[in-house]
Design an enzyme around this catalytic site. Sequence first.
Site, PDB file in Angstrom:
ATOM      1  CB  SER A 206       2.110  16.589 -25.238  1.00  0.00           C
ATOM      2  OG  SER A 206       0.754  16.613 -24.871  1.00  0.00           O
TER       3      SER A 206
ATOM      4  CE  LYS B 150      -5.440  20.771 -18.967  1.00  0.00           C
ATOM      5  NZ  LYS B 150      -6.397  19.973 -19.720  1.00  0.00           N
TER       6      LYS B 150
ATOM      7  CG  ASN C  51      -5.499  22.952 -23.902  1.00  0.00           C
ATOM      8  OD1 ASN C  51      -5.733  24.021 -24.443  1.00  0.00           O
ATOM      9  ND2 ASN C  51      -5.632  21.797 -24.524  1.00  0.00           N
TER      10      ASN C  51
ATOM     11  CG  ASP D  23      -8.403  20.288 -22.895  1.00  0.00           C
ATOM     12  OD1 ASP D  23      -7.586  19.647 -23.590  1.00  0.00           O
ATOM     13  OD2 ASP D  23      -8.132  20.703 -21.752  1.00  0.00           O
TER      14      ASP D  23
ATOM     15  CB  ALA E 219     -20.507  16.544 -14.956  1.00  0.00           C
ATOM     16  N   GLY E 220     -18.220  16.889 -12.419  1.00  0.00           N
ATOM     17  CA  GLY E 220     -17.686  17.835 -11.437  1.00  0.00           C
ATOM     18  C   GLY E 220     -16.167  17.929 -11.483  1.00  0.00           C
TER      19      GLY E 220
ATOM     20  CG  ASN F 196     -18.865  14.826  -9.777  1.00  0.00           C
ATOM     21  OD1 ASN F 196     -18.125  14.451 -10.690  1.00  0.00           O
ATOM     22  ND2 ASN F 196     -18.403  15.337  -8.648  1.00  0.00           N
ATOM     23  NE  ARG F 197     -15.797  10.379  -5.454  1.00  0.00           N
ATOM     24  CZ  ARG F 197     -14.513  10.125  -5.347  1.00  0.00           C
ATOM     25  NH1 ARG F 197     -14.112   8.894  -5.064  1.00  0.00           N
ATOM     26  NH2 ARG F 197     -13.614  11.070  -5.530  1.00  0.00           N
TER      27      ARG F 197
ATOM     28  CD  GLU G   7     -22.366  17.208  -1.707  1.00  0.00           C
ATOM     29  OE1 GLU G   7     -21.222  16.813  -2.027  1.00  0.00           O
ATOM     30  OE2 GLU G   7     -23.281  16.441  -1.365  1.00  0.00           O
TER      31      GLU G   7
ATOM     32  N   GLY H 228     -10.369   8.007 -25.303  1.00  0.00           N
ATOM     33  CA  GLY H 228      -9.919   9.390 -25.245  1.00  0.00           C
ATOM     34  C   GLY H 228      -8.714   9.753 -26.106  1.00  0.00           C
TER      35      GLY H 228
HETATM   36  P1  NAP Z   1     -10.239  15.417 -11.868  1.00  0.00           P
HETATM   37  O1  NAP Z   1     -10.459  16.872 -12.041  1.00  0.00           O
HETATM   38  O2  NAP Z   1      -9.448  14.914 -10.719  1.00  0.00           O
HETATM   39  O3  NAP Z   1     -11.714  14.731 -11.812  1.00  0.00           O
HETATM   40  C1  NAP Z   1     -11.868  13.367 -11.504  1.00  0.00           C
HETATM   41  C2  NAP Z   1     -13.347  12.982 -11.635  1.00  0.00           C
HETATM   42  O4  NAP Z   1     -13.455  11.579 -11.372  1.00  0.00           O
HETATM   43  C3  NAP Z   1     -14.239  13.689 -10.620  1.00  0.00           C
HETATM   44  O5  NAP Z   1     -15.512  13.875 -11.174  1.00  0.00           O
HETATM   45  C4  NAP Z   1     -14.298  12.667  -9.474  1.00  0.00           C
HETATM   46  O6  NAP Z   1     -15.453  12.777  -8.669  1.00  0.00           O
HETATM   47  C5  NAP Z   1     -14.358  11.385 -10.278  1.00  0.00           C
HETATM   48  N1  NAP Z   1     -13.909  10.246  -9.485  1.00  0.00           N
HETATM   49  C6  NAP Z   1     -12.652   9.996  -9.044  1.00  0.00           C
HETATM   50  N2  NAP Z   1     -12.614   8.829  -8.348  1.00  0.00           N
HETATM   51  C7  NAP Z   1     -13.883   8.339  -8.355  1.00  0.00           C
HETATM   52  C8  NAP Z   1     -14.511   7.186  -7.798  1.00  0.00           C
HETATM   53  N3  NAP Z   1     -13.799   6.283  -7.088  1.00  0.00           N
HETATM   54  N4  NAP Z   1     -15.840   6.998  -8.005  1.00  0.00           N
HETATM   55  C9  NAP Z   1     -16.551   7.907  -8.735  1.00  0.00           C
HETATM   56  N5  NAP Z   1     -16.033   9.035  -9.280  1.00  0.00           N
HETATM   57  C10 NAP Z   1     -14.718   9.251  -9.087  1.00  0.00           C
HETATM   58  O7  NAP Z   1      -9.552  14.772 -13.154  1.00  0.00           O
HETATM   59  P2  NAP Z   1      -9.668  15.238 -14.694  1.00  0.00           P
HETATM   60  O8  NAP Z   1      -8.471  16.003 -15.052  1.00  0.00           O
HETATM   61  O9  NAP Z   1     -11.014  15.828 -14.879  1.00  0.00           O
HETATM   62  O10 NAP Z   1      -9.567  13.825 -15.449  1.00  0.00           O
HETATM   63  C11 NAP Z   1     -10.659  12.909 -15.424  1.00  0.00           C
HETATM   64  C12 NAP Z   1     -10.413  11.804 -16.443  1.00  0.00           C
HETATM   65  O11 NAP Z   1     -10.404  12.327 -17.759  1.00  0.00           O
HETATM   66  C13 NAP Z   1      -9.075  11.083 -16.230  1.00  0.00           C
HETATM   67  O12 NAP Z   1      -9.291   9.721 -16.407  1.00  0.00           O
HETATM   68  C14 NAP Z   1      -8.201  11.644 -17.353  1.00  0.00           C
HETATM   69  O13 NAP Z   1      -7.268  10.677 -17.778  1.00  0.00           O
HETATM   70  C15 NAP Z   1      -9.228  11.917 -18.441  1.00  0.00           C
HETATM   71  N6  NAP Z   1      -8.805  13.008 -19.359  1.00  0.00           N
HETATM   72  C16 NAP Z   1      -8.616  12.722 -20.679  1.00  0.00           C
HETATM   73  C17 NAP Z   1      -8.239  13.725 -21.567  1.00  0.00           C
HETATM   74  C18 NAP Z   1      -8.032  13.373 -23.026  1.00  0.00           C
HETATM   75  O14 NAP Z   1      -7.493  14.204 -23.776  1.00  0.00           O
HETATM   76  N7  NAP Z   1      -8.447  12.236 -23.467  1.00  0.00           N
HETATM   77  C19 NAP Z   1      -8.057  15.034 -21.119  1.00  0.00           C
HETATM   78  C20 NAP Z   1      -8.266  15.296 -19.755  1.00  0.00           C
HETATM   79  C21 NAP Z   1      -8.635  14.274 -18.888  1.00  0.00           C
HETATM   80  P3  NAP Z   1     -15.450  13.714  -7.341  1.00  0.00           P
HETATM   81  O15 NAP Z   1     -15.745  15.099  -7.840  1.00  0.00           O
HETATM   82  O16 NAP Z   1     -16.496  13.142  -6.496  1.00  0.00           O
HETATM   83  O17 NAP Z   1     -14.071  13.605  -6.736  1.00  0.00           O
END
Ligand code: NAP
Length: 282
Positions: free
Chosen positions: A19, A68, A89, A105, A131-132, A155-156, A159, A250
Amino acid sequence: MSKPPRLAVIGHPVSHSASPRMHQPALDDAGVDASYIAIDVEPGKVREAFSKMQEEGYIGCNVTVPHKLEAMEICDELTDDAKALGATNTIVFREDGTILGHNTDGAGLSQAILEDFGKSLSELRILILGAGGGAGRAIATQCCREGAPAVYLSNRTIEKLEPIAIDLVDNHGGKLVTTLSTDTESLIEAASRVDLIINATSLGLKPSDPLPLPVEALLSRHMVYDAIYNPPVTPLLKAASEVGAKTSNGLSMLLHQGAFAFEAWFGIKPNLELMHKALLQK
Ligand code: NAP
């Protein structure tokens, strides 16, 4: 003479954030006498950080992981987007001392899909992987708010999905909302029914990560968006291009959420080209 810090991104950790390098050229271009910095704030200390920034005459800030939700609770007022997405954000410190919380976002993702694929979320059937998670849920909410005709949530940890699906249908205009686990068959079946696949899992950040869905699920007619931007070509995007699908990463979501934040602070559009160029430089 260096410009006074009057905008920031807060997070923990935050040193990796793009940023500051994205916003500074836009501020300079608009003639704003302010520098944009990164401030590491520990969880539980967001209120304290906001008070300090207000005392020091900050215009506002961006908020990233893990703050957030904490930031949202401190705001005096929230925009409809922040209320719908359940997180903030972007923060505006108003002259009367009150704090307004935005969430850019969702709008950022929507604009990214429009520019990258020439399609509006309202006309797409969409599969959201992860999506979780925080980003995945926000993306799913945006898709439903814009009237996407069908949204498939995977989602992995399955639940997490049922309460999200109920919220999407009850509160955000969700039409056909389907939840599924991450097994091969379910993903192939869901992918065959959609136009757009969005990866919001963290799978792809590391080169050794497996694909977030089986390669057989990818079709040449798909649009595939990976919320990850570093690396710019994730294994998912590589596999999707190999089958002839349209792909994008992204970076465009990051860019547009930042541009909408700039508008929230100044009421004018920033120089997007400069912001984009800055993001491409490391
Ligand atoms: P988060 O809340 O920690 O969520 C992570 C997600 O990934 C959850 O759905 C989790 O599933 C899943 N996951 C993690 N490890 C996994 C595995 N080994 N196998 C399958 N699923 C797995 O993180 P977040 O903030 O949402 O970010 C998620 C992604 O979006 C990141 O890569 C981040 O860099 C990207 N992002 C990009 C932007 C952008 O502006 N481009 C903005 C925000 C985020 P569980 O629920 O089962 O743990």
